[in-house]
Scaffold this motif. Structure first.
Motif, PDB file in Angstrom:
ATOM      1  N   ALA A  56       5.954 -27.588  25.470  1.00  0.00           N
ATOM      2  CA  ALA A  56       6.272 -28.298  24.239  1.00  0.00           C
ATOM      3  C   ALA A  56       7.122 -27.472  23.280  1.00  0.00           C
ATOM      4  CB  ALA A  56       4.977 -28.713  23.533  1.00  0.00           C
ATOM      5  N   GLY A  57       7.462 -26.236  23.679  1.00  0.00           N
ATOM      6  CA  GLY A  57       8.305 -25.391  22.848  1.00  0.00           C
ATOM      7  C   GLY A  57       7.595 -24.718  21.701  1.00  0.00           C
ATOM      8  N   VAL A  58       6.257 -24.670  21.766  1.00  0.00           N
ATOM      9  CA  VAL A  58       5.476 -24.114  20.670  1.00  0.00           C
ATOM     10  C   VAL A  58       5.259 -22.612  20.831  1.00  0.00           C
ATOM     11  CG1 VAL A  58       3.282 -24.253  19.422  1.00  0.00           C
ATOM     12  CG2 VAL A  58       4.331 -26.321  20.350  1.00  0.00           C
ATOM     13  N   VAL A  59       5.069 -22.164  22.050  1.00  0.00           N
ATOM     14  CA  VAL A  59       4.893 -20.736  22.334  1.00  0.00           C
ATOM     15  C   VAL A  59       5.853 -20.331  23.440  1.00  0.00           C
ATOM     16  CG1 VAL A  59       2.464 -20.810  21.650  1.00  0.00           C
ATOM     17  CG2 VAL A  59       3.069 -21.052  24.061  1.00  0.00           C
ATOM     18  N   SER A  60       6.070 -19.046  23.561  1.00  0.00           N
ATOM     19  CA  SER A  60       6.954 -18.547  24.617  1.00  0.00           C
ATOM     20  C   SER A  60       6.388 -17.263  25.204  1.00  0.00           C
ATOM     21  CB  SER A  60       8.366 -18.289  24.073  1.00  0.00           C
ATOM     22  OG  SER A  60       8.341 -17.283  23.073  1.00  0.00           O
ATOM     23  N   LEU A  61       6.694 -17.028  26.464  1.00  0.00           N
ATOM     24  CA  LEU A  61       6.246 -15.821  27.151  1.00  0.00           C
ATOM     25  C   LEU A  61       7.048 -14.625  26.670  1.00  0.00           C
ATOM     26  CD1 LEU A  61       4.600 -14.469  29.474  1.00  0.00           C
ATOM     27  CD2 LEU A  61       6.508 -15.057  30.994  1.00  0.00           C
ATOM     28  N   ILE A  62       6.341 -13.539  26.376  1.00  0.00           N
ATOM     29  CA  ILE A  62       6.998 -12.305  25.949  1.00  0.00           C
ATOM     30  C   ILE A  62       7.090 -11.371  27.157  1.00  0.00           C
ATOM     31  CG2 ILE A  62       6.940 -10.341  24.368  1.00  0.00           C
ATOM     32  CD1 ILE A  62       7.286 -13.067  23.033  1.00  0.00           C
ATOM     33  N   PRO A  63       8.296 -11.054  27.634  1.00  0.00           N
ATOM     34  CA  PRO A  63       8.425 -10.169  28.799  1.00  0.00           C
ATOM     35  C   PRO A  63       7.795  -8.812  28.519  1.00  0.00           C
ATOM     36  CG  PRO A  63      10.521 -11.216  28.265  1.00  0.00           C
ATOM     37  CD  PRO A  63       9.600 -11.481  27.119  1.00  0.00           C
ATOM     38  N   PRO A  64       7.082  -8.239  29.487  1.00  0.00           N
ATOM     39  CA  PRO A  64       6.477  -6.923  29.268  1.00  0.00           C
ATOM     40  C   PRO A  64       7.554  -5.849  29.157  1.00  0.00           C
ATOM     41  CG  PRO A  64       6.258  -7.574  31.559  1.00  0.00           C
ATOM     42  CD  PRO A  64       6.801  -8.765  30.837  1.00  0.00           C
ATOM     43  N   PRO A  65       7.318  -4.795  28.385  1.00  0.00           N
ATOM     44  CA  PRO A  65       8.304  -3.710  28.276  1.00  0.00           C
ATOM     45  C   PRO A  65       8.491  -3.013  29.609  1.00  0.00           C
ATOM     46  CG  PRO A  65       6.222  -3.076  27.237  1.00  0.00           C
ATOM     47  CD  PRO A  65       6.107  -4.536  27.569  1.00  0.00           C
ATOM     48  N   GLU A  66       9.631  -2.393  29.774  1.00  0.00           N
ATOM     49  CA  GLU A  66       9.954  -1.744  31.043  1.00  0.00           C
ATOM     50  C   GLU A  66       8.962  -0.648  31.391  1.00  0.00           C
ATOM     51  OE1 GLU A  66      13.920  -0.350  31.030  1.00  0.00           O
ATOM     52  OE2 GLU A  66      14.823  -2.320  30.748  1.00  0.00           O
ATOM     53  N   THR A  67       8.400   0.005  30.383  1.00  0.00           N
ATOM     54  CA  THR A  67       7.457   1.106  30.657  1.00  0.00           C
ATOM     55  C   THR A  67       6.204   0.615  31.368  1.00  0.00           C
ATOM     56  OG1 THR A  67       6.557   0.818  28.436  1.00  0.00           O
ATOM     57  CG2 THR A  67       8.274   2.478  28.706  1.00  0.00           C
ATOM     58  N   SER A  68       5.852  -0.680  31.150  1.00  0.00           N
ATOM     59  CA  SER A  68       4.630  -1.192  31.759  1.00  0.00           C
ATOM     60  C   SER A  68       4.805  -1.479  33.242  1.00  0.00           C
ATOM     61  CB  SER A  68       4.194  -2.471  31.038  1.00  0.00           C
ATOM     62  OG  SER A  68       5.136  -3.508  31.261  1.00  0.00           O
ATOM     63  N   GLN A  69       6.042  -1.485  33.741  1.00  0.00           N
ATOM     64  CA  GLN A  69       6.270  -1.798  35.143  1.00  0.00           C
ATOM     65  C   GLN A  69       5.792  -0.684  36.062  1.00  0.00           C
ATOM     66  OE1 GLN A  69      10.407  -2.790  35.552  1.00  0.00           O
ATOM     67  NE2 GLN A  69      10.272  -4.586  34.201  1.00  0.00           N
ATOM     68  N   ASN A  70       5.645   0.522  35.527  1.00  0.00           N
ATOM     69  CA  ASN A  70       5.185   1.660  36.339  1.00  0.00           C
ATOM     70  C   ASN A  70       3.668   1.825  36.317  1.00  0.00           C
ATOM     71  OD1 ASN A  70       7.890   2.332  36.912  1.00  0.00           O
ATOM     72  ND2 ASN A  70       8.055   3.513  34.980  1.00  0.00           N
ATOM     73  N   ARG A  71       2.982   0.940  35.558  1.00  0.00           N
ATOM     74  CA  ARG A  71       1.531   1.059  35.475  1.00  0.00           C
ATOM     75  C   ARG A  71       0.867   0.456  36.706  1.00  0.00           C
ATOM     76  NH1 ARG A  71       0.478  -0.886  29.207  1.00  0.00           N
ATOM     77  NH2 ARG A  71       1.564   0.841  28.178  1.00  0.00           N
ATOM     78  N   ILE A  72      -0.312   0.960  36.966  1.00  0.00           N
ATOM     79  CA  ILE A  72      -1.095   0.430  38.078  1.00  0.00           C
ATOM     80  C   ILE A  72      -1.866  -0.789  37.600  1.00  0.00           C
ATOM     81  CG2 ILE A  72      -2.965   0.917  39.704  1.00  0.00           C
ATOM     82  CD1 ILE A  72      -2.178   3.855  39.563  1.00  0.00           C
TER      83      ILE A  72
END
Length: 398
Positions: A56-72
């Motif tokens: 409905a355009g009320v909320v949007s997904l926030i992409p995770p920061p690049e630093t979080s891609q290396n987390r387990i």
């Protein structure tokens, strides 16, 4: 509040709970796991509702920061409110000026106009509608996103009658169903509220301590009014007329009074100008012209100008007496002075210096940090609050 039974009503109530959490968290993102924990809803239910709100355009997904891609492990997927998914209009319909502004769901004012108030309430309503239309056009023709409105009026609003009363500084309300008229012409639900009550709402939101639980916001300008906050809640009284401080009779008791004298007759901006002219005519010295503005009189009084100090002193004495009565009755922890006169530190200092003669224990007296914008900001806040009761039904109920 969403009433009814069945799966449709349950879905809307759950959607309302999730949306409220997004509004509370804004502008920061919030994860679905956190939403589930705060609302008490199951994770599958929250996920489905978040998806509906996203569609409905009320909320949007926030992409995770690049630093979080290396987390387990699997990172949380936060969502955030889309600020311009809906717009609100807030209005301060004052006796001399009208402020009209359009804001987003975060309360950020996107466009604003300040217009001289017409001499009749009906014409003032026309002004509000025309200004709102112009502002929405300047934002790219976003009239379809307008969701709610709130208008502050210089008088007592009677919801049952849809009528403004006790508005001596702006005539024409007697035969004007103002809420119905504005709601129909703007195409959205419009809340009508006393302007000083709205100022109190804004002042409460600006406070970050316990002083915001029990305080009085007093507006001193063309007129005088008060907004009472008790135990953290706005107090309107049994008939919606609480806080009409300017109408207090200060002429004294007995039957020998020549005429009734109110606080507004002595301490308002017009009264201060009138008293200043009288002081000059009576021979008190002043570096100002006889028809000086109130802002000039206040500035001159701060530097010891004789006639200006006389005018401000009389107004401050009357206000100190009125504040004392408020304290004897309601015992507020803080008095916040706003309006063109009240927000001036010279006026606040003058009242403070006289209050000790009335009270053994005095409240904290402060000038409003919001100044002349307090009622307007309170209108924006109130319009945003009403969105929380209508927005989900409109978006998820489609």
């Amino acid at each position: 509040m969403i009433d009814g039974s069945g799966s449709w009503a349950l879905r809307l109530r759950n959607g309302q709970a999730v949306f409220d959490e997004f509004m509370q968290a804004a502008p920061f993102p919030i994860s679905r796991a956190t939403l589930a924990r705060r609302t008490g809803l199951s994770k599958p239910t929250v996920s489905a509702l978040v998806s509906d709100l996203e569609d409905a355009g009320v909320v949007s997904l926030i992409p995770p920061p690049e630093t979080s891609q290396n987390r387990i492990g699997r990172p949380a997927t936060p969502y955030a409110l889309v600020p311009d998914a809906a717009l609100v209009v807030g209005v301060d319909m004052g006796a001399t000026k009208i402020i009209v502004g359009v804001a987003d769901l975060l309360g950020r004012v996107l466009a604003e106009e300040r217009i001289e108030t017409a001499s009749h309430a009906g014409a003032a309503v026309d002004t509000v509608v025309a200004a709102t239309t112009r502002l929405l056009e300047t934002l790219g023709g976003k009239a379809d996103l307008l969701e709610s409105g709130c208008v502050g009026v210089p008088g007592v609003y009677r919801p049952r009658l849809d009528r403004v009363e006790m508005s001596p500084n702006l005539s024409g309300f007697a035969d004007l169903p103002i809420r119905a008229a504005l709601s129909e012409r703007l195409g959205v639900p419009v809340t009508i509220e006393n302007d000083v009550n709205l100022a109190a709402v804004a002042e409460a939101e600006a406070m970050d301590d316990l002083g915001g639980l029990d305080f009085v916001a007093i507006s001193v300008g063309t007129g005088i009014g008060a907004g009472l906050v008790m135990d953290g809640k706005l107090y309107r009284g049994g008939h919606g007329a609480a806080g009409e401080l300017g109408s207090i009779d200060i002429s004294g008791a007995g039957d020998n009074r020549a005429q009734r004298l109110t606080l507004e007759d002595v301490a308002s901006a017009p009264a201060i100008r009138r008293r200043f002219r009288q002081a000059v005519d009576n021979g008190l010295t002043s570096r100002l012209e006889r028809d000086a503005e109130v802002s000039e009189i206040l500035l001159a009084a701060s530097s010891g100008d004789e006639a200006a100090s006389e005018a401000i002193g009389i107004a401050a004495e009357a206000m100190a007496s009125a504040v004392a009565w408020l304290c004897w009755f309601g015992d507020p922890a803080r008095i916040v002075f706003g309006g063109g006169v009240g927000s001036n530190p010279t006026f606040v200092d003058a009242v403070r210096s006289r209050l000790d003669r009335y009270l053994d224990v005095t409240p904290e007296l402060v000038a409003s940090a919001l100044g002349n914008r307090a009622a307007f900001m309170g209108a924006i806040s109130t319009a945003r609050a009403s969105v929380r009761t209508t927005f989900v039904r409109g978006r998820l109920g489609r």
